[in-house]
Design a protein around this motif. Structure first.
Motif, PDB file in Angstrom:
ATOM      1  N   ASN A  40      -2.064  31.384  24.677  1.00  0.00           N
ATOM      2  CA  ASN A  40      -2.478  30.621  25.746  1.00  0.00           C
ATOM      3  C   ASN A  40      -1.938  30.860  27.124  1.00  0.00           C
ATOM      4  OD1 ASN A  40      -4.599  28.676  26.367  1.00  0.00           O
ATOM      5  ND2 ASN A  40      -3.271  26.874  25.911  1.00  0.00           N
ATOM      6  N   TYR A  42       1.328  31.677  27.469  1.00  0.00           N
ATOM      7  CA  TYR A  42       2.597  31.232  27.711  1.00  0.00           C
ATOM      8  C   TYR A  42       3.452  31.808  26.455  1.00  0.00           C
ATOM      9  CZ  TYR A  42       0.925  27.176  29.939  1.00  0.00           C
ATOM     10  OH  TYR A  42       0.184  26.487  30.970  1.00  0.00           O
ATOM     11  N   SER A  58       8.075  21.020  23.398  1.00  0.00           N
ATOM     12  CA  SER A  58       8.022  20.272  24.560  1.00  0.00           C
ATOM     13  C   SER A  58       9.590  19.633  25.003  1.00  0.00           C
ATOM     14  CB  SER A  58       7.230  19.034  24.267  1.00  0.00           C
ATOM     15  OG  SER A  58       7.934  18.299  23.250  1.00  0.00           O
ATOM     16  N   THR A 111      -1.591  23.506  23.575  1.00  0.00           N
ATOM     17  CA  THR A 111      -1.977  22.022  24.002  1.00  0.00           C
ATOM     18  C   THR A 111      -1.918  22.277  25.468  1.00  0.00           C
ATOM     19  OG1 THR A 111       0.083  20.782  24.217  1.00  0.00           O
ATOM     20  CG2 THR A 111      -1.235  20.867  22.182  1.00  0.00           C
ATOM     21  N   LEU A 112      -1.201  23.141  26.056  1.00  0.00           N
ATOM     22  CA  LEU A 112      -0.892  23.430  27.567  1.00  0.00           C
ATOM     23  C   LEU A 112      -2.066  24.027  28.244  1.00  0.00           C
ATOM     24  CD1 LEU A 112       2.528  24.955  27.304  1.00  0.00           C
ATOM     25  CD2 LEU A 112       1.966  22.334  27.681  1.00  0.00           C
ATOM     26  N   GLU A 113      -2.341  23.702  29.492  1.00  0.00           N
ATOM     27  CA  GLU A 113      -3.406  24.161  30.330  1.00  0.00           C
ATOM     28  C   GLU A 113      -3.346  25.699  30.101  1.00  0.00           C
ATOM     29  OE1 GLU A 113      -6.910  23.728  32.367  1.00  0.00           O
ATOM     30  OE2 GLU A 113      -5.772  22.048  31.680  1.00  0.00           O
ATOM     31  N   PRO A 114      -4.375  26.552  29.930  1.00  0.00           N
ATOM     32  CA  PRO A 114      -4.382  27.920  29.571  1.00  0.00           C
ATOM     33  C   PRO A 114      -3.699  28.466  31.010  1.00  0.00           C
ATOM     34  CG  PRO A 114      -6.386  27.021  28.818  1.00  0.00           C
ATOM     35  CD  PRO A 114      -5.695  25.957  29.314  1.00  0.00           C
ATOM     36  N   LYS A 115      -2.936  29.524  31.065  1.00  0.00           N
ATOM     37  CA  LYS A 115      -2.681  30.099  32.237  1.00  0.00           C
ATOM     38  C   LYS A 115      -3.576  31.431  32.528  1.00  0.00           C
ATOM     39  CE  LYS A 115       2.121  29.832  32.673  1.00  0.00           C
ATOM     40  NZ  LYS A 115       3.501  30.441  32.883  1.00  0.00           N
TER      41      LYS A 115
END
Length: 115
Positions: A40, A42, A58, A111-115
């Motif tokens: 994702n 990261y 987290s 779960t993080l906003e994709p880079k």
């Protein structure tokens, strides 16, 4: 420690890290000279030049695991890797259990906003 001994330790840890990642079929090891995993956009695990393994969580989970594992933040190239927990050597003896944490880390970065 001399350079040759450090290299031997790093090579042993590389084998351990590769074995750990191989237990997690949803992702693969990347990096030629600095082994890591990413998804994702990261990075979520890393083997540093000292042969230490860090896994990303987290902030809340990082704090919990540092206490639970009796560990600390993870450093790579003398920089603190925010969100990463240094995996204690004692945990490297149970890679099946450690793979659960690595999979948890993968789930977190997904779960993080994709880079």
């Amino acid at each position: 420690m001399n350079k040759q001994k450090n290299q031997t330790i790093w090579e042993e840890r590389l084998k351990t890290y590769e074995e750990l990642v191989s237990k997690c079929p949803r992702f693969e090891r990347k990096g030629k000279t600095m082994p890591y995993t990413s998804a994702n956009g990261y990075m979520f695990s890393l083997l540093n030049k000292a042969g230490e393994i860090g896994i990303r969580f987290s902030k809340e989970v990082q704090k919990k695991y540092m206490e639970e594992f009796d560990s600390s933040v993870f450093k790579s190239y003398n920089s603190i890797m925010h969100g990463y927990v240094l995996i204690p050597e004692v945990m490297l003896g149970d890679l099946d259990n450690l793979a659960k944490y690595l999979n948890e880390s993968y789930d977190y970065v997904m779960t993080l906003e994709p880079k």
